[in-house]
Design an enzyme around this catalytic site. Structure first.
Site, PDB file in Angstrom:
ATOM      1  N   LYS A 149       6.939 -94.965  89.545  1.00  0.00           N
ATOM      2  CA  LYS A 149       8.266 -95.369  90.001  1.00  0.00           C
ATOM      3  C   LYS A 149       8.146 -96.559  90.954  1.00  0.00           C
ATOM      4  O   LYS A 149       7.188 -96.636  91.746  1.00  0.00           O
ATOM      5  CB  LYS A 149       8.957 -94.211  90.731  1.00  0.00           C
ATOM      6  CG  LYS A 149       9.228 -92.991  89.833  1.00  0.00           C
ATOM      7  CD  LYS A 149      10.312 -93.248  88.797  1.00  0.00           C
ATOM      8  CE  LYS A 149      10.540 -92.044  87.894  1.00  0.00           C
ATOM      9  NZ  LYS A 149      11.119 -90.893  88.577  1.00  0.00           N
ATOM     10  N   GLN A 169       0.800 -80.590  90.944  1.00  0.00           N
ATOM     11  CA  GLN A 169       1.430 -81.224  89.792  1.00  0.00           C
ATOM     12  C   GLN A 169       0.593 -82.464  89.516  1.00  0.00           C
ATOM     13  O   GLN A 169      -0.176 -82.899  90.378  1.00  0.00           O
ATOM     14  CB  GLN A 169       2.862 -81.617  90.131  1.00  0.00           C
ATOM     15  CG  GLN A 169       2.937 -82.500  91.364  1.00  0.00           C
ATOM     16  CD  GLN A 169       4.363 -82.716  91.849  1.00  0.00           C
ATOM     17  OE1 GLN A 169       5.251 -81.956  91.521  1.00  0.00           O
ATOM     18  NE2 GLN A 169       4.559 -83.747  92.631  1.00  0.00           N
ATOM     19  N   ASP A 186       6.984 -89.186  85.038  1.00  0.00           N
ATOM     20  CA  ASP A 186       5.773 -89.478  85.812  1.00  0.00           C
ATOM     21  C   ASP A 186       5.080 -88.215  86.301  1.00  0.00           C
ATOM     22  O   ASP A 186       4.061 -88.294  86.979  1.00  0.00           O
ATOM     23  CB  ASP A 186       6.124 -90.385  87.007  1.00  0.00           C
ATOM     24  CG  ASP A 186       7.193 -89.784  87.907  1.00  0.00           C
ATOM     25  OD1 ASP A 186       8.009 -88.968  87.402  1.00  0.00           O
ATOM     26  OD2 ASP A 186       7.212 -90.103  89.108  1.00  0.00           O
ATOM     27  N   ASP A 215       3.742 -78.086  98.688  1.00  0.00           N
ATOM     28  CA  ASP A 215       4.893 -78.746  98.095  1.00  0.00           C
ATOM     29  C   ASP A 215       5.505 -77.855  97.007  1.00  0.00           C
ATOM     30  O   ASP A 215       4.792 -77.406  96.099  1.00  0.00           O
ATOM     31  CB  ASP A 215       4.385 -80.067  97.484  1.00  0.00           C
ATOM     32  CG  ASP A 215       5.501 -80.977  97.047  1.00  0.00           C
ATOM     33  OD1 ASP A 215       6.087 -81.638  97.932  1.00  0.00           O
ATOM     34  OD2 ASP A 215       5.781 -81.031  95.831  1.00  0.00           O
ATOM     35  N   ASN A 216       6.794 -77.603  97.124  1.00  0.00           N
ATOM     36  CA  ASN A 216       7.507 -76.839  96.081  1.00  0.00           C
ATOM     37  C   ASN A 216       6.777 -75.585  95.590  1.00  0.00           C
ATOM     38  O   ASN A 216       6.583 -75.415  94.377  1.00  0.00           O
ATOM     39  CB  ASN A 216       7.767 -77.747  94.877  1.00  0.00           C
ATOM     40  CG  ASN A 216       8.919 -78.706  95.127  1.00  0.00           C
ATOM     41  OD1 ASN A 216       9.836 -78.382  95.878  1.00  0.00           O
ATOM     42  ND2 ASN A 216       8.870 -79.874  94.517  1.00  0.00           N
ATOM     43  N   GLU A 245       6.957 -75.348 101.543  1.00  0.00           N
ATOM     44  CA  GLU A 245       8.085 -76.284 101.452  1.00  0.00           C
ATOM     45  C   GLU A 245       8.956 -75.863 100.279  1.00  0.00           C
ATOM     46  O   GLU A 245       8.920 -76.455  99.217  1.00  0.00           O
ATOM     47  CB  GLU A 245       7.583 -77.720 101.282  1.00  0.00           C
ATOM     48  CG  GLU A 245       8.698 -78.749 101.338  1.00  0.00           C
ATOM     49  CD  GLU A 245       8.964 -79.488 100.016  1.00  0.00           C
ATOM     50  OE1 GLU A 245       9.708 -80.466 100.071  1.00  0.00           O
ATOM     51  OE2 GLU A 245       8.455 -79.094  98.944  1.00  0.00           O
ATOM     52  N   LYS A 276       8.474 -93.288 100.520  1.00  0.00           N
ATOM     53  CA  LYS A 276       7.840 -92.582  99.406  1.00  0.00           C
ATOM     54  C   LYS A 276       7.391 -93.558  98.319  1.00  0.00           C
ATOM     55  O   LYS A 276       6.485 -93.243  97.552  1.00  0.00           O
ATOM     56  CB  LYS A 276       8.827 -91.573  98.790  1.00  0.00           C
ATOM     57  CG  LYS A 276       9.057 -90.349  99.644  1.00  0.00           C
ATOM     58  CD  LYS A 276       9.766 -89.235  98.885  1.00  0.00           C
ATOM     59  CE  LYS A 276      11.227 -89.565  98.673  1.00  0.00           C
ATOM     60  NZ  LYS A 276      11.979 -88.454  98.034  1.00  0.00           N
ATOM     61  N   TYR A 277       8.053 -94.738  98.257  1.00  0.00           N
ATOM     62  CA  TYR A 277       7.773 -95.645  97.138  1.00  0.00           C
ATOM     63  C   TYR A 277       7.250 -97.012  97.574  1.00  0.00           C
ATOM     64  O   TYR A 277       7.015 -97.866  96.735  1.00  0.00           O
ATOM     65  CB  TYR A 277       9.038 -95.841  96.291  1.00  0.00           C
ATOM     66  CG  TYR A 277       9.684 -94.538  95.921  1.00  0.00           C
ATOM     67  CD1 TYR A 277       9.106 -93.715  94.952  1.00  0.00           C
ATOM     68  CD2 TYR A 277      10.840 -94.100  96.553  1.00  0.00           C
ATOM     69  CE1 TYR A 277       9.670 -92.494  94.627  1.00  0.00           C
ATOM     70  CE2 TYR A 277      11.410 -92.881  96.238  1.00  0.00           C
ATOM     71  CZ  TYR A 277      10.831 -92.076  95.279  1.00  0.00           C
ATOM     72  OH  TYR A 277      11.390 -90.870  94.963  1.00  0.00           O
TER      73      TYR A 277
END
Lengths: 683, 683
Positions: free
Chosen positions: A259, A319, A354, A390-391, A419, A543-544
């Protein structure tokens, strides 16, 4: 004698009809004992239960406890409260699991003793009663070792002596204590469960987090930061009083479907990508992004941080980017599409090409679990003991249960922050864990959990939510972590409230929650522009893209934050959430709450103006008695933020808060005031 | 396939990591499943639970249930409510125990179907999705019998056809139903407990009791009544609408230490003694007092009563007069004093020398239990199926658990009413029962329980108490029995309130409680003079002397009672306590509450003036929606006591009650009113 369990505890003999005591409604006992409670080293574990029997006989009860790894049970007597409720307490002193259970029995001697006392008071003849008592003492004496047997023998002689004061002697506390020491527990009832409490190190309960993107730590704009740059940032972070530095993922970042800025599809050649798109040809979850540095650099950072009183926490995001080595080496860990490609993440109609989610229903789940465990263990081996996960709510619960237990076998001090911004019951479950299948293996939930704090902004919302988190059963297993912002969450309150809103939210997070954190430097620099109206994403989100932050800006909140964190360190009341209670204020924009140590030596009262735009005032009404205050005696309220001292008197007192100066007051209650009597020359 | 239990239910395979569904917080699940719930034949058993999984996948869940004596489980799908809560219901049709548990699984097809629907709506290409779906259907088809396999095969062809409407076909309910029929439960989670509900006959939930002293039934004053006299009294009792006639103990009465009139020490030769001082040379608990008649007379009474729609209930008072044969034949069942005598009952400094309590800690407890059981069985053999148990809270809990289970083995329709006026937790425990030791044997508490109703007289007290009894977990195991008076309880409210107080309390007992009773004829004749000021004992209590009652007195409440009991019989809403709810009234002396059937076909609203001295009026505010009423539509309130009909409109309506006429209104809500549109000539 009654049979014993493997652990040496006497259990109830089957088919014994004389077990008259009843033990019910034990607290803590989470979901009928399926899940353990949580405590940290040095805390007191208070256990309560309903205990009663038929008829009018007196009861005795004991709390039994042991480290799970020990075979020996310790015991402490329970104390009777009102309405058949009993209570006792033990201290947990070491990391790991403790077991506890209860025992209760009809106390025939105490029943007799109470009857005797009433008869003596009514002036009745007690000759026969004394003989009955002598019989009870004799039975007990036969169980006692020689010294105490002799002491009991003396009492028996007196009870049988027909002396006029024999009744009074029978009531002596010395006799009662001896009889209790050798109490007759033939028909003692042992509670039918051995309950469990998991003990973590203190940081599980009291921690101050700072989240940061290592790649934005370069000293010059436009340059990719490194782990060495992070070292330079340590004094800044330590100076604000943080003790956990949580790094956004440090692994290689995927290139396929990367991204661009502001999460746009199709990255340009200079776009750095999201650190959560983990895995590239340079490696996966055990590798370090080459532009950040080497494993040696990382270990050095861990060491340097430690020297500044800071622990490095890593992000565990299970992930994969499509370039992750797993996608090539272990396609069986992912779901396949009919065209042979790996299924990317979806939340229809949204597609996240992604990201490849791992398939926890794969036939090869055991191998997958082992590999994921090896990631956490790998970072433990590099010195990391805190993981922000994360998640976790998008991975199977049994996996977390297993992996947390497995890691803690070798690294019992490891901590895991969940999280999971999801539905309330799912969040609670992650803090509990323990499925039917896996629970023989372990019962360990996440050590800390993110909360809905970011979206709780009004007095009613905050009061309801934090009363639930601290004053209901959830307080026993769910350790709240409060974040006013994260890289994903820029709330409307912060977007529209300006600098005062950041101060208000910082003060609330740091005092409502013994565990809290901020995502910086966005926070202390009051970054508050969203990508789109109505969005909680930051414009030009870190983040990007790389960011270069001006840490020395005049309007930075770094000094305010440092002060608040110092207050947290110096006041034990703020290091736990258990004592939280709210006090009424007659203005809906002002919230007031207190925390205190059990011994009342440290009592903190916090008053916050929730309106970032206007000065607000009102009358606070303190629950005096619970704060250890006497209605007729003035007390001093020492505002630790401004160092101002106020003399308050009685429950109702006036407060006024200007958001443009400081929207909060953090009072330490000072009970002892000087009086004229205190001066030498008064007398 | 997953392993099965003995009962045929599939349980979770150990060490299977793919069990992703979670089942928590099941209701009813009393004390973590230690105790069963209670229902009666024909009731619906509604079970709820939190059910969820990780991620976004769809779930399916089923409620499984069976009679304990059957091996086959039935199942019904659960329905998803809000906030991860699920619910299902089954009907209990026979006396005895039922088991229930839950199963939940991730529903991959339904997850896929929801995703497909969203993608179609967003106009996305679903070619690959349809192939994924075809694969799922194919897997299922392989498990289906030929007919359904063929139907599924047709769907597979369409999904693979690339026809433009294949997506719409995939969403057809027919396919979803077929897929649900053969759902893939390889990784279904079965709840880790098989919970239990005990089903009694309907009288456990709805019964109308009349307590009476047989010896006071003679037609002439001063004559000792007989069981034959009781027969003559049956039409009177049936006429008032009672269906249980509970007799004070009918056994021989001890002579040693017999109490005289008004419980005085030292009875005269003509004093008849208390029927609860059981046992004399004529026999004990299995004998009948010679002056009352013979066993044949008793059996005849049972038969005659039955013909009048009345069941005879006996008093089970497990204690002995000093003359009881047990004291001579089984001194080992009592506690001995050092002088060799048997220990009489004491509550220091009070002594009850006319009563020997049984010692439940005797070494011979098994023999004692067997003998006590044989007493209950003996009276079952004479046709008795209802027992009012005197002071069960002064006997060991394990005994009751055992004896109730033992008796119900042969007499499953037997009912036990616990007369335990004691601390709340003890009262609840008797309704639950089930100790660690004995619970493999049985889990059967008392069928009904006396309550604190007699001492709950204000609106606040009644509202709090009956909300607790009917709207909390206790409603699942504690069946309240409401008594405005008993031979031991003449409350201050009755002493000072005169006839209106008796009417008020009767109306409250009969409508708040589906189970209620009175001690008569003292009640209907408004007997209200206490022995001493501040005492709740009756002056010249029937417990210690013969009484002759003038049943035809003009001021008798018998007709009012008959009317109230007829209303109870004719209105199903009043035959259960589960739907009870209170409605606000702006006058503290007026209470308003409602009960209704689940289908809302029978809705009763009760309004009572709690002030026996003055007319009171006020505005009732009904919770319209819950009563099935529309805010804009008038409704008729039909007072079943006076037959008056009122037209009400909206939530707030005026009431006025004069205690000197009728202090209560029992409204049946009539939804359908005639309108002008209903008349033929309107159109």
């Amino acid at each position: 004698m009654t049979p014993k369990t493997k652990s040496g505890l006497r259990v109830n003999k089957p088919n014994e009809g004389r077990l008259r005591a009843v033990i019910e409604k034990v607290k803590p006992e989470i979901d009928g004992g399926r899940f353990p409670a949580k405590r940290v080293v040095g805390e007191r574990m208070t256990v309560e239960a309903d205990i009663f029997t038929d008829g009018h006989d007196a009861l005795a009860a004991a709390l039994l406890y042991r480290r799970k790894s020990d075979s020996h049970w310790s015991e402490t007597p329970m104390e009777s409260l009102d309405n058949d409720r009993w209570r006792a307490t033990f201290e947990v002193t070491e990391i790991g699991a403790y077991l506890y259970t209860l025992q209760a029995w009809v106390d025939r001697f105490e029943s007799w003793r109470q009857g005797l006392a009433k008869k003596l008071q009514a002036g009745q003849d007690v000759a026969i009663d004394l003989l009955i008592g002598a019989g009870l003492v004799e039975e007990t004496a036969n169980r006692a070792p020689p010294t105490d047997k002799k002491r009991l023998g003396n009492f028996i002689s007196i009870l049988r002596s027909k002396q006029p004061d024999a009744g009074e002697t029978a009531l002596l506390p010395e006799l009662a204590a001896l009889m209790a020491k050798y109490s007759d527990r033939r028909w003692a009832v042992t509670y039918d469960k051995e309950l469990r409490v998991n003990v973590d190190r203190e940081k599980a309960r009291f921690s101050t987090w700072y989240e940061m993107f290592p790649r934005s730590c370069a000293s010059e704009p436009g340059v990719h930061g490194t782990l060495r740059d992070c070292e330079q940032r340590l004094p800044y972070v330590a100076g604000m009083g943080f003790d956990v530095l949580y790094l956004a993922p440090i692994h290689p970042i995927g290139r396929s479907f990367r991204k661009g800025k502001n999460n746009e599809l199709g990255a340009g050649p200079d776009d750095v990508g999201s650190p959560w798109a983990i895995g590239a040809k340079e490696g996966g979850h055990k590798a370090i992004h080459p532009q950040l540095g080497t494993l040696e650099d990382f270990k050095r950072l861990v060491t340097k941080a430690k020297e500044s009183g800071i622990e490095i926490a890593l992000d565990i995001a299970f992930q994969c980017a499509p370039d992750h080595p797993y996608a090539r080496e272990h396609p069986e860990w992912f779901r396949k599409r009919p065209d042979g490609s790996i299924q990317y993440a979806e939340n229809p109609p949204k597609k996240y090409q992604d990201i490849y989610p791992l398939d926890f229903e794969t036939d090869h789940w055991k191998e997958l679990w082992d590999e994921l465990k090896s990631i956490i263990v790998f970072w433990c081996e590099q010195g990391v003991r805190i993981f922000r996960v994360d998640n976790p709510h998008t991975k199977a619960f049994p996996f977390w249960e297993w992996v947390i237990a497995e890691v803690k076998k070798d690294y019992p001090e490891a901590l895991f922050l969940a999280e999971a911004f999801t539905r309330p019951k799912v969040m609670y479950r992650l803090a509990k864990l323990g499925s039917k299948v896996m629970y023989r293996l372990a019962k360990l939930g996440f050590s800390q959990s993110y909360t809905y704090f970011a979206w709780r902004n009004t007095k009613w919302e905050l009061t309801q939510y934090f009363t639930e988190l601290t004053q209901t059963e959830s307080a026993d297993f769910f350790r709240a972590s409060l974040w006013p912002n994260t890289p994903d969450i820029l709330t409307e309150y912060l977007q529209f409230g300006g600098r005062p809103a950041f101060m208000t939210r910082l003060a609330l997070a740091a005092t409502l929650g013994a565990n809290y954190g901020i995502y910086g430097p966005a926070f202390e620099l009051c970054e508050n522009v969203p990508r789109d109206p109505g969005s909680e994403e930051y414009l030009n989100s870190e983040k990007y893209e790389l960011k270069h932050w001006d840490l020395e800006r005049k309007d930075s909140l770094k000094e305010f934050i440092a002060l608040v964190n110092r207050i947290r360190r110096e006041n034990r009341a703020l290091q736990s959430d258990r004592s939280l209670r709210f006090h009424p204020v007659d203005n809906p924009e002002i919230i007031c709450f207190s925390k205190q140590t059990e011994d009342l030596k440290n009592v903190i009262v916090v008053v916050v103006n929730l309106d970032p735009h206007h000065t607000q005032s009102g009358w606070v009404e303190l629950a005096m008695e619970e704060l250890g205050l006497l209605p007729q005696q003035p007390f001093q309220m020492h505002d630790l933020l401004t160092n101002a001292r106020y003399l308050w008197h009685g429950a109702r007192n006036y407060v006024q808060l200007n958001p443009d100066t400081v929207p909060a007051q953090i009072f330490r209650v000072r009970h002892r005031l000087r009086h004229e009597q205190d001066f030498d020359y008064f007398l």
